[in-house]
Scaffold this active site. Structure first.
Site, short mmCIF file in Angstrom:
data_model
loop_
_atom_site.label_atom_id
_atom_site.label_comp_id
_atom_site.label_asym_id
_atom_site.label_seq_id
_atom_site.Cartn_x
_atom_site.Cartn_y
_atom_site.Cartn_z
CG ASP A 224 -2.62 -1.90 6.59
OD1 ASP A 224 -3.62 -2.45 7.23
OD2 ASP A 224 -2.35 -2.53 5.87
CB CYS B 85 -6.27 -8.12 6.45
SG CYS B 85 -6.84 -8.69 4.61
CE LYS C 237 -3.64 -2.37 3.18
NZ LYS C 237 -3.06 -3.36 2.71
#
Length: 518
Positions: A394, A447, A329
């Protein structure tokens, strides 16, 4: 000494190169290492196959057998227990993976009955001794006496499931607690029509059963490899041609404008990948980075709006990827920053992952990159208050959104391990908001679809702050690609987060929330 005697001596001493092991033996070895050494199949398998002398067909067999056995372990174990008539713990541990492999070959790989039984017996003899062959022969003969559908019916009749989650756990080979978490995420996702508990005949926690079963089924499908053609670094058509030139099959992604889905080629054989101009990145991860890049920011006074990266260079925007490793990313954000004149910094506290970030960023102009640091992400708010225009968090999470790629994770994670991350996730999000200037935007990404590490984290943090508010993620992504499946809007005045689902988006199950600093 004669050559014959010398050869015999070398064999006795174990110095003679052995014949290349067959495919089933290789698959067994990989499964055993994954189970006993907590190895990751996606890292171990390419290494093992790359150093083997197996044929291309045998390598395909090993790949299917390993990943399939890991995905379907729960169902396979239930079949083995039923055929054996006793618990799995009563079986010699060296034989468990022998039986799992044999059962998987029969139930999912269309193996011939005789071959499946015979090869399982031979593998048992090699791995556990001659005395085990009779047992394996008897159990395998019972397994091959029924088809997959017949075994599913048999298991349903034999088992007294406590609830629907227990039944689905066996039928789709997931731990029951994960089934319940996925059910809750699906019901909160906004994609399913309003369910009727009475009509469906299931308990309330498993409303929307049809969508849940589709999710579980998708978890057991092998995903395609997806490339991210990094803007400003590579051309889509050129990469398309490069894949085809190596004999691979390629099609454009359906969600991200930078995605190519490929099969039949190792991405590491592509020059564009080794040079860092293209990366391997699921479309869901690409959307998470793009949502941050495209979210509207405001000037510090909150009056003048700026859509996406428009005027980023004029504003001298500074971007931060706070939890950057391994850097996929980060590289997409950096390549966009390079196009629009922004500066991107990356942070990754673990040194080996920080090296992966540097590797992913090697094609980015030095002028685009700020610091690549190794700080604890929780320090950024205090160390760099209000310093950044856009921050990506993240966050470390359970990874239950990537079970297609890492099937062994479903058997390693626990409900307790998910809860243990909640405190860290909240601290990282708070730190990111403190490090963001007024009018700037934070993307909180995991995720995972689990509510305890997605929506609940964002809600808990925002409920304790008066200087931040949600943005509507579906609206941002709709501007990027109007064909992206979006959740239904319950209340147009209530900004929505975005949960991606495998059965709808054919991506990893990424969660994306956008938050503006007020």
């Amino acid at each position: 000494m004669s050559k014959a005697k010398t050869l015999a001596k070398r064999v006795r001493q174990g110095r003679m190169p052995q014949q290349a092991p067959n495919a089933r033996s290789v698959a067994y070895s990989v499964l055993t290492k994954v189970q006993e050494q907590d190895s990751y199949a996606n890292l171990l398998l390419p290494h093992v196959l790359g150093g083997s002398e197996l044929s291309t067909d045998d390598k395909r067999f090993v790949t299917d057998a390993v990943y399939g056995t890991l995905r379907w372990r729960g169902l396979l174990d239930a079949v083995i227990v039923s055929a054996h008539g006793r618990s799995l713990n009563s079986i010699n541990k060296r034989l468990v993976n022998v039986l799992r492999l044999g059962a998987y070959q029969w139930l999912f790989m269309n193996g011939a009955e005789y071959a499946v039984v015979n090869e399982s017996v031979k593998l048992a003899k090699k791995r556990a001794g001659q005395q085990t062959t009779g047992f394996v022969n008897a159990v395998m003969r019972k397994i091959v006496a029924r088809t997959l559908d017949q075994w599913r019916e048999t298991l349903s009749q034999e088992s007294s499931y406590e609830d629907e989650a227990e039944r689905l756990a066996v039928q789709y080979s997931h731990p029951a607690w994960i089934v319940r978490e996925l059910a809750a995420a699906w019901n909160a996702g906004g994609y399913a029509p309003e369910p009727s508990v009475k009509e469906s005949g299931v308990n309330e926690e498993l409303e929307g059963l049809e969508g849940l079963e589709a999710m579980l089924a998708a978890d057991n499908e092998a995903p395609a490899v997806t490339l991210c053609v990094r803007p400003s670094l590579a051309d889509m058509d050129a990469v398309y041609d490069e894949v085809e030139a190596l004999g691979g099959r390629v099609q454009r992604g359906e969600l991200s404008p930078y995605a190519l889905r490929v099969r039949g080629v190792n991405p590491q054989n592509l020059a564009s990948v080794t040079e860092g101009r293209v990366g391997v990145e699921d479309e869901g991860s690409q959307l998470a980075a793009l949502a941050l890049a495209l979210a509207p920011v405001e000037d510090a006074d909150g009056v003048k709006g700026a859509e996406g990266t428009e005027d980023a260079a004029e504003r001298g925007e500074r971007w931060l990827d706070m939890c950057a490793g391994p850097g996929g990313k980060t590289a997409l954000l950096a390549s966009i920053a390079q196009e629009v004149g922004a500066t991107l910094s990356a942070n990754e506290p673990h040194e080996h992952r920080r090296e992966l970030v540097r590797e992913n960023l090697k094609a980015i102009d030095a002028g685009t990159l700020g610091e690549i640091s190794g700080r604890d992400g929780r320090e950024f708010g205090a160390t760099f208050p209000g310093a950044f225009d856009r921050v990506l968090v993240d966050a470390p999470c359970s990874g239950l959104g990537a079970l297609r790629r890492r099937p062994e994770a479903r058997w390693r994670k626990t409900a307790e391990s998910v809860q243990e991350l909640a405190s860290l996730q909240k601290e990282l999000l708070n730190s990111a908001l403190d490090a963001t200037r007024s009018g700037g935007v934070v993307a909180y990404v995991t995720c995972s679809p689990v509510l305890a590490e997605t929506r609940d984290i964002v809600s808990a943090v925002l409920s304790a702050r008066s200087d931040a508010s949600r943005l509507d993620v579906p609206s941002v992504l709709e501007e990027l690609n109007s064909s992206i499946p979006l959740p239904a809007s319950v209340d147009s005045a209530s900004p929505r987060d975005m949960q991606l689902f495998e059965n709808i988006h054919d991506t990893d199950q990424m969660f994306i929330a956008l938050i503006r600093k007020i």
